[in-house]
Design an enzyme around this catalytic site. Sequence first.
Site, short mmCIF file in Angstrom:
data_model
loop_
_atom_site.label_atom_id
_atom_site.label_comp_id
_atom_site.label_asym_id
_atom_site.label_seq_id
_atom_site.Cartn_x
_atom_site.Cartn_y
_atom_site.Cartn_z
N ASP A 98 0.80 -1.24 0.00
CA ASP A 98 0.00 0.00 0.00
C ASP A 98 0.83 1.29 0.00
O ASP A 98 1.81 1.39 0.74
CB ASP A 98 -0.88 0.07 1.26
CG ASP A 98 -1.57 -1.22 1.58
OD1 ASP A 98 -1.48 -2.17 0.80
OD2 ASP A 98 -2.19 -1.29 2.65
N GLU A 146 -10.82 -2.89 4.07
CA GLU A 146 -9.48 -2.39 4.37
C GLU A 146 -9.30 -0.99 3.78
O GLU A 146 -10.02 -0.56 2.88
CB GLU A 146 -8.41 -3.31 3.77
CG GLU A 146 -8.37 -4.69 4.41
CD GLU A 146 -7.15 -5.51 3.97
OE1 GLU A 146 -6.85 -5.54 2.77
OE2 GLU A 146 -6.51 -6.11 4.85
N SER A 171 -0.42 -0.06 7.46
CA SER A 171 -0.78 1.12 6.68
C SER A 171 -1.30 2.27 7.53
O SER A 171 -1.90 2.08 8.58
CB SER A 171 -1.82 0.76 5.63
OG SER A 171 -1.14 0.16 4.55
N ASP A 229 -5.63 0.75 9.47
CA ASP A 229 -5.45 1.67 8.34
C ASP A 229 -6.11 3.04 8.55
O ASP A 229 -6.98 3.45 7.77
CB ASP A 229 -5.94 1.04 7.02
CG ASP A 229 -5.41 -0.36 6.78
OD1 ASP A 229 -4.32 -0.68 7.31
OD2 ASP A 229 -6.08 -1.15 6.09
N GLN A 258 4.17 0.54 2.11
CA GLN A 258 4.40 -0.70 2.85
C GLN A 258 5.55 -1.45 2.18
O GLN A 258 5.52 -1.68 0.96
CB GLN A 258 3.14 -1.57 2.84
CG GLN A 258 2.01 -1.03 3.69
CD GLN A 258 2.27 -1.25 5.17
OE1 GLN A 258 2.16 -2.36 5.67
NE2 GLN A 258 2.64 -0.19 5.88
C1 FRU Z 1 -3.84 -3.86 2.60
C2 FRU Z 1 -3.22 -4.24 3.94
C3 FRU Z 1 -3.65 -3.29 5.03
C4 FRU Z 1 -2.55 -3.44 6.03
C5 FRU Z 1 -1.35 -3.62 5.14
C6 FRU Z 1 -0.28 -4.52 5.68
O1 FRU Z 1 -3.09 -4.31 1.54
O2 FRU Z 1 -3.54 -5.56 4.28
O3 FRU Z 1 -4.93 -3.53 5.54
O4 FRU Z 1 -2.45 -2.34 6.88
O5 FRU Z 1 -1.81 -4.12 3.92
O6 FRU Z 1 0.83 -4.50 4.85
#
Ligand code: FRU
Length: 478
Positions: free
Chosen positions: A41, A223, A101, A171, A57
């Site tokens: 992300d 998410e 995230s 998130d 990420q």
């Molecule tokens: C979405 C997610 C988020 C989380 C992150 C972890 O792709 O699963 O919900 O915060 O990636 O890397």
Amino acid sequence: MMTKEDYLKEYDDYQSMRDNVKKDNYRLQYHLMPPTGFLNDPNGLFQKDGVYHIYFQYTPFTAGWGTKLWGHYTSKDMVNFNQEQPFLYPDLSIDRNGVYSGSAFVEDGTIHYFYTGNVKLTDRDDYDYINSGREQNTIHMTSKDGYEISEKQLLLSNDDYPRDMSKHVRDPKIFKKDNYYYMVLGGRTSDNHGCVLLYRSKDLNHFEYCNRIIAPDFGYMWECPDLFELDGQLFLVTCPQGIPQQGYDYANVYQTGYFRVDYDFDNNTYELSEFKELDRGFDIYAPQSFLDEKNRRIQYAWMGIPDAEYNNQPTVDYDWQHALTMPRVLFYKNNQIYQQPLEEMKNLRLEEIVSDCKNIKQKDTVVYEMQVDFDGSQDFILQIRDDVKLSYQNQVLSLNLKESGYGRSSRSVELKEVNSLTVYSDTSSLEIFINDGQEVFTTRVYGNLSNQNIEFLTKNKGVVAFYPLKGYTIIKND
Ligand code: FRU
């Protein structure tokens, strides 16, 4: 856990990964990709004092899933970038299994970051990672420059979320309205309904629960929520999981799209429109937007998706996986979001070659932008690469890939007419904007990089402007 010191120590051991990435011809030319390893992300996007900060990420030492850091790029003009050292590390007990995230909110010269500290309690007997055995900590810190951060401050933890929530709450993203700062968090109830939790605050330090946004029978988990206004209309962008395919809709394993929200903030009630997908392609997830200093709402997304049946083996073989989409500016038109490539992308054009639809003769160029303006809306087949076709027939627009899709096959959308197309082609990605951004198809593709023909079969008359593109310049500061 990975502290900055751990990272710096390990960094030297992974020179071979960096060498390997450099050798890969599928490295993207004008997209932000991980220096090595895995990107997902976009996080913490903002512009301050002229500088764009784009975090993501990041799992630097494996091209698969692993403990998350926040990687970091900066830019003053969106075509020349600096690759910075990772910005955020899982270095405390409250975020030890990954700095998940989050987002940034800039006010009065201070950048406020909010993110999820992921903690797995794997040693507990009741560990199942859904309803128990996991902490999802909402953490806040500040910075003046996007590099140096204040102490991490725990804002919300499991006990602060509604009691019927599972341990999937994460998130955070901030939206300011009148006298309040609102925070949205993606979530899953313990009886498996996806929703967004809404908190509010007067000072960005103390948040109180205020509502949940939910749609009947719409997946088990939502998410990466993003709440923002475009021209006075409120939108909630989010990524629901667990929605069955319906015709051409919801064809991916997880969805990426939005509701128009009519929110009465005085009475704390709301109405949602139908959910609309943001992108019809294979590789789209976790979009996040921000307002830049020109007041444009710019959105990046992860040009990838978790748990798909297709893959990116060709880049994994070279020790990296995934990228961000190109930045897109969002507009509100005809009751929906339109997405357009950021104006600055035009600075990548090397030359302009104009022709009519019948006479495009492009070969051997895979890094390009192509704009097609049709005089009418007739059926067509556009061969974008030897193995990739975009076709419009009986009011259905379809993107079809073969072997070069690595499992990606066909995606479609119904459209009453197609008047224009903009194709952005990079070594191993395609982003196709239809009718000025009414619909978009985003996909990764791994075909032959030389000897590619572009060809139109159509009765349409129209003008094609073809622009070979140069890549981003990326200076490494890490
Ligand atoms: C979405 C997610 C988020 C989380 C992150 C972890 O792709 O699963 O919900 O915060 O990636 O890397």
